[in-house]
Motif scaffolding. Structure first.
Motif, short mmCIF file in Angstrom:
data_model
loop_
_atom_site.label_atom_id
_atom_site.label_comp_id
_atom_site.label_asym_id
_atom_site.label_seq_id
_atom_site.Cartn_x
_atom_site.Cartn_y
_atom_site.Cartn_z
N PHE A 91 0.92 -1.21 0.02
CA PHE A 91 -0.05 -0.26 -0.08
C PHE A 91 0.94 1.40 -0.02
CE2 PHE A 91 -4.09 -1.80 0.61
CZ PHE A 91 -3.96 -2.86 1.26
N GLY A 107 -3.82 4.03 -0.96
CA GLY A 107 -4.21 3.45 -2.01
C GLY A 107 -4.82 2.34 -2.01
N GLN B 37 -10.66 -3.35 7.92
CA GLN B 37 -10.22 -3.83 6.75
C GLN B 37 -11.06 -4.83 6.27
OE1 GLN B 37 -6.07 -5.04 6.13
NE2 GLN B 37 -5.85 -4.19 4.07
N LYS B 40 -9.38 -7.71 0.47
CA LYS B 40 -8.92 -7.24 -0.66
C LYS B 40 -9.36 -5.59 -0.84
CE LYS B 40 -9.19 -11.35 -3.20
NZ LYS B 40 -9.50 -12.09 -4.58
N LYS B 41 -9.19 -4.71 0.15
CA LYS B 41 -9.72 -3.53 0.17
C LYS B 41 -8.50 -2.96 1.30
CE LYS B 41 -13.34 -3.33 -2.01
NZ LYS B 41 -13.37 -2.52 -3.13
N PRO B 42 -8.16 -1.52 1.13
CA PRO B 42 -7.28 -0.98 2.03
C PRO B 42 -7.92 -0.55 3.43
CG PRO B 42 -8.08 0.51 0.36
CD PRO B 42 -8.65 -0.49 0.02
N PRO B 43 -7.24 -0.33 4.21
CA PRO B 43 -7.90 0.00 5.52
C PRO B 43 -8.58 1.12 5.50
CG PRO B 43 -5.38 -0.47 5.71
CD PRO B 43 -5.44 -0.30 4.50
N LEU B 88 -11.23 -7.62 9.27
CA LEU B 88 -9.98 -7.28 10.18
C LEU B 88 -9.81 -6.00 10.90
CD1 LEU B 88 -7.19 -8.71 10.95
CD2 LEU B 88 -6.31 -7.58 8.78
#
Lengths: 116, 111
Positions: A91, A107, B37, B40-43, B88
């Motif tokens: 990231f 991102g 989170q 498959k995603k950003p925090p 998470l």
């Protein structure tokens, strides 16, 4: 508003190949900070580097190197001679001038798979 | 080894349960954070405590209640959660230099 774009969602390489992760950011701030984090399957985000907007020197740390180009609003990350242990999600993130209580804009992340 | 410790690592709870996530750091950092989170995603930022006071709440539903008992501890109290809250949950801390140091996270499943 701040925005970070990582156009590559997933990159697959064979061990020992080099891999470059792209990061493009948008901000109206004149002072800002850029970061890269690694998230292995264990889940913890591992801090890799912090770069402020006034320091455009490239940096190398072992097999990792970073190329900061303010003119193109990019902060790219290269792993040289990749290894299986480099497999993770990476990231890129952006924040205003740092302080205790700092809000990071992440991102979308790039998943790197290094095959033996 | 991470210097931010989160417990429990895994938690399964029903929608009527009350549970808490705990986070501890001994790096002397004065800011602590909760992130959520999804796969498959950003925090996504939830809360920020700066010098033990809540400084940022990203419009998080009241079923999530943060608490900062002292500068080393951060809790997240959970009540009446929904299945979509399964995720998470990451705790982090930072010094004035801005980089966040994260724990390994607590993986929450809401049935």
């Amino acid at each position: 508003a701040q925005k970070v774009t990582q156009a590559q969602t997933e990159i697959s390489v064979v061990e020992k190949e080099d891999v470059t992760l792209d990061c493009v950011y948008e901000t109206r701030d004149t002072t800002y900070y850029l970061f890269w984090y690694k998230q292995p399957p264990s889940g913890e985000l591992v801090f890799l580097i912090r770069r402020n907007s006034f320091d455009e020197q490239n940096e190398i740390s072992g097999r990792y190197s970073w190329n900061f180009q303010k003119s193109t609003s990019s902060f790219n990350f290269t792993i040289t001679a990749s290894q299986v242990v480099d497999s993770a999600v990476y990231f890129c993130a952006l924040s205003e001038a740092p302080a205790a209580g700092n809000k990071l804009t992440f991102g979308g992340g790039t998943r790197v798979l290094v095959k033996p | 080894d991470t210097e931010v410790t989160q417990t429990p690592k895994h938690l399964v709870m029903g929608m009527t349960n009350k549970k808490s996530l705990k986070c501890e750091q001994h790096m002397g950092h004065r800011a602590m954070y909760w992130y959520k989170q999804k796969a498959k995603k950003p925090p996504e930022l939830m809360f920020v405590y700066s010098y033990e006071k809540l400084s940022i709440n990203e419009s998080v539903p009241s079923r999530f209640s943060p608490e900062c008992p002292n500068s080393s501890l951060l809790n997240l109290h959970l009540h009446a959660l929904q299945p979509e809250d399964s995720a998470l949950y990451l705790c982090a801390s930072s010094h004035y230099t801005g980089e966040l140091f994260f724990g390994e996270g607590s993986r929450l499943t809401v049935l």
